[in-house]
Enzyme design. Structure first.
Site, PDB file in Angstrom:
ATOM      1  N   GLU A   1       0.822  -1.214   0.000  1.00  0.00           N
ATOM      2  CA  GLU A   1       0.000   0.000   0.000  1.00  0.00           C
ATOM      3  C   GLU A   1       0.854   1.260   0.000  1.00  0.00           C
ATOM      4  O   GLU A   1       0.421   2.305  -0.495  1.00  0.00           O
ATOM      5  CB  GLU A   1      -0.948  -0.011   1.203  1.00  0.00           C
TER       6      GLU A   1
ATOM      7  N   HIS B   1       1.321   2.440  -3.545  1.00  0.00           N
ATOM      8  CA  HIS B   1       0.186   3.209  -4.036  1.00  0.00           C
ATOM      9  C   HIS B   1       0.178   4.616  -3.433  1.00  0.00           C
ATOM     10  O   HIS B   1      -0.050   5.606  -4.144  1.00  0.00           O
ATOM     11  CB  HIS B   1      -1.128   2.502  -3.669  1.00  0.00           C
TER      12      HIS B   1
END
Length: 426
Positions: free
Chosen positions: A22, A25
């Site tokens: 994550e 991202h």
């Protein structure tokens, strides 16, 4: 106790892998000016969070994934769509609900910071960044192990001679009464023998020799080097059921000699590392493609059937394997630690390959949507047509929900199998 400690350590490693994914991202979204309101590890109820700047960072109760929340994931309706008669179809409601949730966090001052407004190549980078973070972690771990410690490589020197022929899948090494002696024992092989020739041919590696043994039958001349002298032996190879090399869960009738090789750690150069990791990626992709075929085996395993060594495992099963690796006393502590890191690298490689599948809600689905938008715009420009605008990924949300249900069901199936009939190292 060591099993529990190993499970906890490996579980933390898996959570780190999710957070690392994550982070890819998050970093690229912020780099391109997209507003990110949440960065979460896990799903469900939030058990800890802290807001820094415009982003809330936290951990949720169900540690089976993670996400970041970017504003404006989907474009608004086109003007002509507002005049159409509203549809009560369930998929239409899904589309509009997804679009509304995407627009909830968009404030007037942030209207220029929405995800869908970014050019396709930027959106592709944002969505690829997560899987590539897993790939980077996997490659880093594998490279450190392969170049720093090496890979366990079987040699042409005999480590063990089987006393008898045991059936495939036997859970004991002791010879039962009446078991026939192995061809190697009958021929007079001894531990420490180095195989120089097999059936008149020289071989450079154990893998090549093993294939030759499996393809042979009957009387075969073998030359070994023993205590500095060459000794000629004759082995009468027999045919027996043994696991396939590529699919150990299946057996095939092959030639059997009854030798186990010694192994040494061989450090790899850059070329060897690239080749080995490339093989890992190919094998992982093959296993991901085979996931639907594994459903019957998983169901069978839940109800008392055999759980194969190459069966899919989830976060619970992988953590359990990590615990077993740490607790085993058959190998040294340093080897156990290396095995745990190898297992973690393999999980990250699987996360990379799986998330690259071009279906929503996976990252690869968003990449495919952005790539299609880019192609559509280029074609429109070539034929001098108006810009078709951003590709409306919201229209695919019914499909994304259906895929999500399938993934959840599969994950639950694997979870139950990991609990009632786990994959073990034995």
């Amino acid at each position: 106790m060591l099993v529990v400690v190993g499970i906890l350590i490996f579980f933390v490693g898996l959570l780190f892998s999710i957070a690392w994914h994550e982070l890819g991202h998050l970093a690229t979204a912020k780099m391109f000016g997209v507003k990110v309101t949440e960065y979460m590890v896990g799903f469900g109820r939030t058990i800890w969070s802290r807001k820094k700047g415009e982003t809330e960072y936290g951990i949720k109760a169900i540690p089976f994934g993670g996400y970041i929340r970017m504003i404006g994931m989907f474009p608004p309706k086109k003007d002509e769509e507002y005049g159409r008669t509203a549809s009560s179809a369930p998929w239409r409601a899904m589309i509009e609900d997804a679009r509304q949730m995407s627009a909830e966090d968009v404030r007037p001052e942030d209207s220029h910071r929405q995800f869908y407004q970014r050019s396709p190549w930027k959106r592709i980078i944002v969505m690829l960044a997560g899987p590539f973070m897993n790939l980077i972690l996997a490659v880093g771990i594998f490279t450190a192990i392969l170049m720093g410690f090496g890979v366990n490589t079987p040699t042409l020197t005999v480590a063990h001679v089987s006393e008898c022929v045991l059936p495939a899948g036997a859970d004991t090494t002791k010879c039962p009464a009446g078991a026939p002696p192995s061809p190697a024992a009958a021929a007079g092989f001894k531990p420490g023998d180095r195989i120089v020739e097999f059936n008149g041919e020289h071989y450079e590696s154990w893998d090549e020799l093993r294939l030759a043994i499996r393809d042979s039958r009957g009387a075969v001349p073998v030359v070994v080097e023993r205590d500095g002298h060459r000794v000629s032996l004759t082995a009468n190879l027999m045919q027996t059921e043994r696991p396939k090399i590529d699919t150990p869960s299946e057996t095939v009738k092959v030639g059997f000699l009854g030798l186990s090789p010694t192994s040494v750690m061989v450090k790899q150069d850059i070329g060897g590392v690239v080749e080995t990791i490339g093989g890992f990626v190919g094998l992982t992709a093959e296993k991901v493609v085979q996931l639907p075929q594994r459903v019957p085996d998983l169901v069978s395993a839940i109800f008392g059937g055999e759980r194969h060594q190459d069966s899919p495992v989830g976060i619970v099963g992988a953590s359990r394997l990590g615990g077993e690796v740490l607790a085993t006393d058959q190998i040294g502590v340093d080897t156990r630690i290396l095995m745990m890191f190898q297992l973690l690298a393999g999980v990250n490689l699987s996360l990379f390959v799986f998330n690259m599948l071009p279906i929503l809600p996976l990252d690869g689905g968003h990449v495919a949507g952005a790539a299609w938008e880019s192609i559509r715009r280029r074609v429109a420009k070539l034929v001098r047509r108006p810009d078709p605008g951003p590709f409306d990924t919201a229209r695919l949300m019914p499909l994304a929900y259906a895929v999500s249900l399938v993934l959840i069901a599969y994950s639950l199936l694997v979870l139950v199998a990991d609990i009632v009939n786990p994959v073990t190292l034995q």
